[in-house]
Design a protein around this motif. Structure first.
Motif, PDB file in Angstrom:
ATOM      1  N   PHE A  69       0.825  -1.207   0.000  1.00  0.00           N
ATOM      2  CA  PHE A  69       0.000   0.000   0.000  1.00  0.00           C
ATOM      3  C   PHE A  69       0.864   1.264   0.000  1.00  0.00           C
ATOM      4  CE2 PHE A  69      -2.142   3.330   2.444  1.00  0.00           C
ATOM      5  CZ  PHE A  69      -3.219   3.542   1.617  1.00  0.00           C
ATOM      6  N   PHE A  70       1.904   1.267   0.851  1.00  0.00           N
ATOM      7  CA  PHE A  70       2.766   2.453   0.900  1.00  0.00           C
ATOM      8  C   PHE A  70       3.527   2.641  -0.408  1.00  0.00           C
ATOM      9  CE2 PHE A  70       2.656   4.596   4.947  1.00  0.00           C
ATOM     10  CZ  PHE A  70       1.937   3.713   5.721  1.00  0.00           C
ATOM     11  N   ILE A  71       3.956   1.534  -1.022  1.00  0.00           N
ATOM     12  CA  ILE A  71       4.654   1.641  -2.300  1.00  0.00           C
ATOM     13  C   ILE A  71       3.710   2.208  -3.355  1.00  0.00           C
ATOM     14  CG2 ILE A  71       5.683   0.286  -4.155  1.00  0.00           C
ATOM     15  CD1 ILE A  71       6.883  -1.502  -2.104  1.00  0.00           C
ATOM     16  N   PHE A  72       2.450   1.779  -3.311  1.00  0.00           N
ATOM     17  CA  PHE A  72       1.475   2.262  -4.287  1.00  0.00           C
ATOM     18  C   PHE A  72       1.271   3.770  -4.138  1.00  0.00           C
ATOM     19  CE2 PHE A  72      -3.027   3.215  -5.207  1.00  0.00           C
ATOM     20  CZ  PHE A  72      -2.970   3.035  -6.571  1.00  0.00           C
ATOM     21  N   VAL A  73       1.111   4.238  -2.886  1.00  0.00           N
ATOM     22  CA  VAL A  73       0.921   5.684  -2.677  1.00  0.00           C
ATOM     23  C   VAL A  73       2.120   6.455  -3.212  1.00  0.00           C
ATOM     24  CG1 VAL A  73       0.682   7.469  -0.930  1.00  0.00           C
ATOM     25  CG2 VAL A  73      -0.569   5.360  -0.688  1.00  0.00           C
ATOM     26  N   THR A  74       3.331   5.936  -2.931  1.00  0.00           N
ATOM     27  CA  THR A  74       4.529   6.594  -3.432  1.00  0.00           C
ATOM     28  C   THR A  74       4.494   6.695  -4.950  1.00  0.00           C
ATOM     29  OG1 THR A  74       5.696   5.534  -1.631  1.00  0.00           O
ATOM     30  CG2 THR A  74       7.031   6.597  -3.289  1.00  0.00           C
ATOM     31  N   SER A  75       4.072   5.601  -5.604  1.00  0.00           N
ATOM     32  CA  SER A  75       4.141   5.609  -7.059  1.00  0.00           C
ATOM     33  C   SER A  75       3.137   6.590  -7.658  1.00  0.00           C
ATOM     34  CB  SER A  75       3.898   4.203  -7.603  1.00  0.00           C
ATOM     35  OG  SER A  75       2.548   3.870  -7.472  1.00  0.00           O
ATOM     36  N   VAL A  76       1.979   6.752  -7.008  1.00  0.00           N
ATOM     37  CA  VAL A  76       0.996   7.713  -7.527  1.00  0.00           C
ATOM     38  C   VAL A  76       1.591   9.119  -7.538  1.00  0.00           C
ATOM     39  CG1 VAL A  76      -1.169   8.858  -7.001  1.00  0.00           C
ATOM     40  CG2 VAL A  76      -1.033   6.396  -6.881  1.00  0.00           C
ATOM     41  N   VAL A  77       2.153   9.523  -6.382  1.00  0.00           N
ATOM     42  CA  VAL A  77       2.682  10.886  -6.309  1.00  0.00           C
ATOM     43  C   VAL A  77       3.922  11.026  -7.183  1.00  0.00           C
ATOM     44  CG1 VAL A  77       3.514  12.672  -4.777  1.00  0.00           C
ATOM     45  CG2 VAL A  77       1.755  11.137  -4.021  1.00  0.00           C
ATOM     46  N   GLY A 248       3.688  14.576   0.300  1.00  0.00           N
ATOM     47  CA  GLY A 248       2.800  13.466   0.008  1.00  0.00           C
ATOM     48  C   GLY A 248       3.329  12.134   0.474  1.00  0.00           C
ATOM     49  N   VAL A 249       4.626  11.855   0.287  1.00  0.00           N
ATOM     50  CA  VAL A 249       5.101  10.525   0.632  1.00  0.00           C
ATOM     51  C   VAL A 249       6.265  10.459   1.605  1.00  0.00           C
ATOM     52  CG1 VAL A 249       4.196   9.140  -1.222  1.00  0.00           C
ATOM     53  CG2 VAL A 249       6.201  10.484  -1.627  1.00  0.00           C
ATOM     54  N   LEU A 250       7.148  11.466   1.627  1.00  0.00           N
ATOM     55  CA  LEU A 250       8.291  11.356   2.540  1.00  0.00           C
ATOM     56  C   LEU A 250       7.827  11.218   3.990  1.00  0.00           C
ATOM     57  CD1 LEU A 250      11.450  11.652   2.755  1.00  0.00           C
ATOM     58  CD2 LEU A 250      10.949  13.907   3.582  1.00  0.00           C
ATOM     59  N   LEU A 251       6.830  12.038   4.358  1.00  0.00           N
ATOM     60  CA  LEU A 251       6.312  11.957   5.721  1.00  0.00           C
ATOM     61  C   LEU A 251       5.718  10.576   5.985  1.00  0.00           C
ATOM     62  CD1 LEU A 251       4.434  15.362   5.953  1.00  0.00           C
ATOM     63  CD2 LEU A 251       6.802  14.901   6.390  1.00  0.00           C
TER      64      LEU A 251
END
Lengths: 485, 211
Positions: A69-77, A248-251
């Motif tokens: 899930f976290f990898i997916f969010v990263t890829s979107v942004v 969006g993702v670093l945090l």
């Protein structure tokens, strides 16, 4: 095996950035690369959820639904900001704000930054997790200080120092966790999967102290108040597309680390301890960000403080810990990543056109940049939690579970903070978006790639908000899996 | 044997707290790293572990030679006034450092190390090095001091790791070493940039970003 594909593409693109000189063409190649990564991530997420078990490779990479899930969010942004970078960097080169060589360096750092963020959720070894998170700091420090002005170098310095110190405490906590593991009689290991198995037998006292260090350390990087002081500086000074990635993702990568340790603590010490700490830090973040949002003058700092607020909400969601709240918090991670990137891109266009950050000097954005203006307006409503956008759904999930659990003070605080922040945002953005444009400004053309990036994110937050009530079974399933180990 | 080396580490940490000028601070850091090297090689010898010998070699090459050299190089390059500029003077700092040591002793008791005398001493020293490093970072004004404070904290954590969990897995240790080295180089670059843009490296004057 998709994970190796996902990790390889940013590295190859980083190499390409060194070789290929034409920054416009490379930007387009870059976006297509991240489109491929996005597709691979979606497939990975679908596979991990449907199979329901964790995949390990060489004992080094560990993938379950949470990491996917976290990898997916990263890829979107990452995809959205790769797309947005094309126009942004091109305009920068044309205006001679950055040289061609610097544009190449930008793409190299961008790819390394994305690589390190894809790496964090995939790692099993908690020591390597620490190294990967420190890597994200070191690489992005250059992107924060990219323009080499006094302000940006100051922000980069504060960012690198505060985050490094914070994260050193997290290393201390990690070592204490491994000590607790060795005390419990299990074989020595830093692997998360081994620690979870032994977590019931670990010494409660040590786990409690170790988790405090973890929370202080990774909490600094996650932007939880009162350790948030680097965040508004770094986010406001970074290059436009990077602000979106940072917020969006670093945090979220640090939140991921906290969750991983949190699962061990919940198994070892009990849920109440974890819950109290997370709710406490989340509430402090909400209160502090509320105050700063109301009095803010700088556009990008306003968005940075809003990130602190949303991290606070996410932390409260995990702290409440019922399946509904955890699902809400996870969904909120995704929604905040999409909506905040949308607003940072909009703000980037506005700052690019007006050449200033101060919100009192900006007026009539809808007249000057009609597309950006309208989509930013929608983004403001999305970010402050208006239906039909998806943040509304995730916030209501967290709120309902606070009421159901009987945590009325938390629910009250959430309601009050959201109302105040809504008012602050509408006040600030209403002044900027409407009104008469300055006399010397004509209607401006916006780059195509920026428009596509904004539209992509906009469709995403609308679709998630409208469709989620029909497909949310999977999400709740992930959430239940998270805390029932 | 252990106790003497531990005493050396603690003494060099106190030397850092009372140092008033930059070269003295870097020199004391060098002593501290040298003691760290000694204790790692003693453990490596006792337990006959090859990987710990490699770690010891890395400590002496990186922390005793390369990093201090690099810091001296930057110091020469930016030609700065060598005063540290502390918010808290040397005497008071020493008192703070002693208090931090006492706190670490209490913490190591809470963690359950009091059952073993030399272990308790080692953990106390390690934790107090970490906390004193953090104290150095917040109580001194120069940007370079903050880099050294970070290195001191890292030394303390390393000491802690080698005592309570017998060292981290080998490749993690190497990765952390590499990471710290890269971060020092990057921070050095930023110190250089700050000096070029602001013509000083006084962190207390970096206050353009507010609110």
């Amino acid at each position: 095996m998709q994970i190796f594909f996902i990790l390889a593409i940013p590295l190859l693109l980083g190499l390409g950035a060194v070789i290929l000189k034409d920054n416009r063409k490379f930007g387009i190649v870059n976006s297509f690369g991240y489109l491929a990564v996005l597709v691979a991530c979606a497939m990975l997420l679908k596979r991990t959820i449907s199979s329901g078990c964790a995949h390990t490779y060489f004992g080094f990479i560990y993938l379950d639904a949470l990491s996917a899930f976290f990898i997916f969010v990263t890829s979107v942004v990452a995809f959205a900001s790769a797309l947005y970078s094309v126009g942004y960097i091109n305009t920068g080169v044309e205006d001679a704000a950055i040289s061609k060589r610097k544009a190449g360096i930008y793409y190299l750092l961008f790819n390394l930054f994305c690589f390190s963020m894809f790496l964090v959720p995939a790692l099993n070894n908690l020591g390597m997790l620490w190294v990967a998170i420190e890597m994200t700091t070191l690489i992005s420090a250059f992107l924060v200080g990219f323009y080499n002005t006094k302000k940006s170098v100051e922000a980069a310095w504060k960012y690198i120092i505060i985050c490094s110190v914070g994260i050193i405490f997290a290393l201390l906590g990690t070592i204490l966790f491994s000590y607790a593991l060795s005390m419990s009689g299990a074989p020595k290991s830093l692997n998360w999967s081994d620690m979870v198995i032994a977590s019931g037998r670990m010494d409660k006292n040590i786990l409690k102290i170790a988790f405090i260090f973890i929370l202080a350390g990774y909490g600094t990087k996650a932007g939880l108040a009162p350790m948030h002081t680097w965040l508004p500086d770094a986010h406001s000074q970074a290059v436009g597309p990077i602000s979106a990635l940072l917020s969006g993702v670093l945090l979220k990568t640090s939140i991921y680390a906290i969750l991983r340790f949190g699962v061990i603590v919940i198994n070892g010490v009990g849920f109440q301890y974890f819950s109290n700490l997370m709710i406490l830090l989340g509430s402090i973040s909400l209160i502090i960000s509320c105050g700063f949002i109301l009095v803010q003058k700088d556009l990008k700092r306003l968005l940075a403080y809003s990130s602190i607020e949303h991290v606070g909400i996410i932390s409260i969601g995990f702290g409440l810990g019922t399946p509904l709240a955890v699902a809400g918090a996870l969904f909120h991670i995704f929604n905040h990543a999409a909506a905040k990137s949308l607003l940072f891109f909009g703000a980037g266009n506005i700052v690019g056109a007006y050449k200033k950050h101060n919100m009192n000097d900006i007026q009539g954005v809808i007249g000057v940049l009609p597309f950006t203006g309208i989509i930013t307006l929608a983004g403001v409503f999305a970010l402050t939690g208006f239906p039909p956008f998806s943040i509304f759904v995730s916030e209501i999930m967290i709120m309902i579970s606070a009421f159901l659990k009987g945590s009325y003070p938390v629910a009250g605080l959430l309601l009050m903070a959201l109302a105040i922040i809504f008012a602050g945002f509408i006040y600030h953005f209403g002044k900027m978006l409407f009104g008469h444009p300055p006399k010397d400004m004509a209607r401006q053309e916006e780059p195509m790639s920026g428009k596509i990036a904004l539209l992509f994110l906009f469709v995403l937050i609308c679709a998630a908000g409208i469709l989620l009530p029909f497909i949310n079974k999977d999400l709740i399933w992930i959430a239940q899996g998270l805390f029932q180990r | 044997m252990h106790v003497i080396i531990l005493f050396g580490i603690l003494a060099s940490t106190y030397l850092m707290v009372i140092a008033k000028r930059m070269p003295a601070l870097i020199r004391s850091f060098r002593y501290q790293s040298a003691f760290l090297f000694l204790i790692t090689s003693v453990i490596a010898f006792k337990e006959a572990r090859i990987d710990l010998y490699i770690v010891a070699a890395l400590i002496i090459s990186l922390k005793v030679f390369i990093i201090p050299h690099f810091l001296f190089f930057i110091l020469k390059k930016i030609k700065l006034n060598e005063n540290l500029g502390s918010f808290i003077n040397a005497q008071l700092s020493l008192i703070f450092a002693l208090m931090l040591t006492y706190c670490s002793w209490t913490l190591s008791n809470v963690l359950g190390f009091s059952w073993n005398h030399s272990m308790g001493a080692a953990i106390t020293v390690a934790l107090s090095v970490v906390f004193i490093g953090a104290f150095l970072m917040i109580s001194r004004m120069m940007a370079l001091t903050q880099v050294i404070g970070l290195l001191v904290m890292e030394n303390g954590i390393f000491l802690l790791a080698s005592f309570i969990s017998g060292g981290m897995p080998f490749f993690v240790e190497i990765a952390i070493f590499f990471d710290v080295f890269v971060s020092v180089v990057i921070m050095g670059l930023f110190v250089y940039r700050i000096n070029k843009l602001f013509t000083h490296i006084d962190v207390s004057k970096l206050s353009r970003l507010r609110g």
